[in-house]
Design a protein around this motif. Structure first.
Motif, PDB file in Angstrom:
ATOM      1  N   UNK A 263       0.817  -1.216   0.000  1.00 17.87           N
ATOM      2  CA  UNK A 263       0.000   0.000   0.000  1.00 17.87           C
ATOM      3  C   UNK A 263       0.851   1.267   0.000  1.00 17.87           C
ATOM      4  N   UNK A 264       0.187   2.389  -0.235  1.00 18.33           N
ATOM      5  CA  UNK A 264       0.890   3.650  -0.428  1.00 18.33           C
ATOM      6  C   UNK A 264       1.567   4.180   0.828  1.00 18.33           C
ATOM      7  N   UNK A 265       1.129   3.726   2.000  1.00 23.21           N
ATOM      8  CA  UNK A 265       1.702   4.216   3.259  1.00 23.21           C
ATOM      9  C   UNK A 265       2.757   3.283   3.846  1.00 23.21           C
TER      10      UNK A 265
ATOM     11  N   UNK B 129       3.412   2.103  -2.372  1.00 24.53           N
ATOM     12  CA  UNK B 129       2.567   2.517  -3.482  1.00 24.53           C
ATOM     13  C   UNK B 129       2.975   1.937  -4.817  1.00 24.53           C
ATOM     14  N   UNK B 130       3.639   0.771  -4.776  1.00 25.29           N
ATOM     15  CA  UNK B 130       4.134   0.160  -6.004  1.00 25.29           C
ATOM     16  C   UNK B 130       3.692  -1.292  -6.121  1.00 25.29           C
ATOM     17  N   UNK B 131       3.743  -1.812  -7.339  1.00 30.81           N
ATOM     18  CA  UNK B 131       3.519  -3.229  -7.565  1.00 30.81           C
ATOM     19  C   UNK B 131       4.597  -3.746  -8.505  1.00 30.81           C
ATOM     20  N   UNK B 132       4.853  -5.039  -8.410  1.00 23.96           N
ATOM     21  CA  UNK B 132       5.868  -5.684  -9.242  1.00 23.96           C
ATOM     22  C   UNK B 132       5.238  -6.898  -9.900  1.00 23.96           C
ATOM     23  N   UNK B 133       5.521  -7.072 -11.184  1.00 24.47           N
ATOM     24  CA  UNK B 133       5.008  -8.235 -11.899  1.00 24.47           C
ATOM     25  C   UNK B 133       6.090  -8.815 -12.798  1.00 24.47           C
TER      26      UNK B 133
END
Length: 249
Positions: free
Chosen positions: A148-150, A188-192
């Protein structure tokens, strides 16, 4: 929780590897999983053959940050935290009242995989709450993970000696396996597997690696921050229903 995946499934950013090799004592991915299982009685491990594994301890979890694991149609997901908008998400994905956080994340992923109408950054941004999750699609050999962003849930990643990507909610587990080649997972990030590391808060901006120095003065794996001055092309392929949405994440 702890997950290890070979670079053929998930290759982390090159900046995760510490430039100070002499101070960087690392283990292989499989050795890290074995050490985790030996040190934690009652730990559960899901082995994905020669490409990776997930491990977690069902009994040891925070009441404020609960953990859930679900396997469904060869999709395996570990979720830590809570979502504030479960009712809205159930309605959005057509799920029944028994659907919880982890089943919602699996359904959101399947929507993306099967040519859903939304880009990946918007799907993750729709998840409101405190969370970090790991999802692995065994059939397509795809890893999908986000925080999440926090940064409400502790979440770390690094690179093991054999190039495996390591992810865990315990910094000690990542340090044991990755030495100095680790960092907090970017907020606040995602990885794929196909898309690499992206910001879901600012999808049009590139991510910039920043030096991370530990208490001993050694360079560790880089932290990543949104570069507000650097823009990239739109990740949304607005070309109609025949587009391959799988490439957007």
């Amino acid at each position: 929780m702890l997950a290890v995946f070979k670079a053929s499934v998930a290759e982390g950013p090159a900046e995760l590897v510490s430039p100070h090799r002499q101070a960087d004592v690392r283990k292989n991915g499989i050795d890290l999983i074995n050490s985790f299982l030996s040190a934690n009685s009652g730990a559960v491990c899901v082995n994905f053959g020669d490409v990776g594994a997930m491990a977690y301890i069902p009994k040891h979890q925070s009441l404020l940050v609960p953990r859930a694991f679900v396997a469904m149609d060869d999709i395996f997901c570990l979720f830590e935290g809570t979502l504030d908008n479960i009712m809205a998400l159930r309605q959005q994905y057509g799920l029944n009242k028994s659907a919880n956080e982890v089943t919602i994340v699996i359904e959101a992923y399947r929507t993306l995989r099967d040519r859903g109408p939304y880009p990946a950054d918007q799907v993750v941004r729709d998840l409101s709450g405190k969370f970090a999750f790991l999802l692995f699609d065994f059939k397509s050999q795809t890893l999908f993970t986000a925080a999440d962003a926090d940064g409400s849930v502790p979440f770390f990643w690094g690179t093991a000696a054999d190039g495996c990507l390591v992810l865990s909610d315990e910094v000690r587990s990542v340090k044991d396996g990755c030495g100095k080649s680790f960092a907090p997972f970017p907020r606040g990030c995602f990885f794929s597997t196909s898309g690499g590391l992206q910001s879901f808060e600012h999808p049009r901006n590139k991510l910039m690696p920043l030096p991370h120095v530990d208490s001993e003065g050694h360079m560790c794996g880089a932290n990543f921050k949104v570069d507000e001055l650097s823009k990239k092309g739109s990740p949304i392929p607005r070309v109609g229903s025949e587009a391959n949405w799988a490439n957007t994440f």
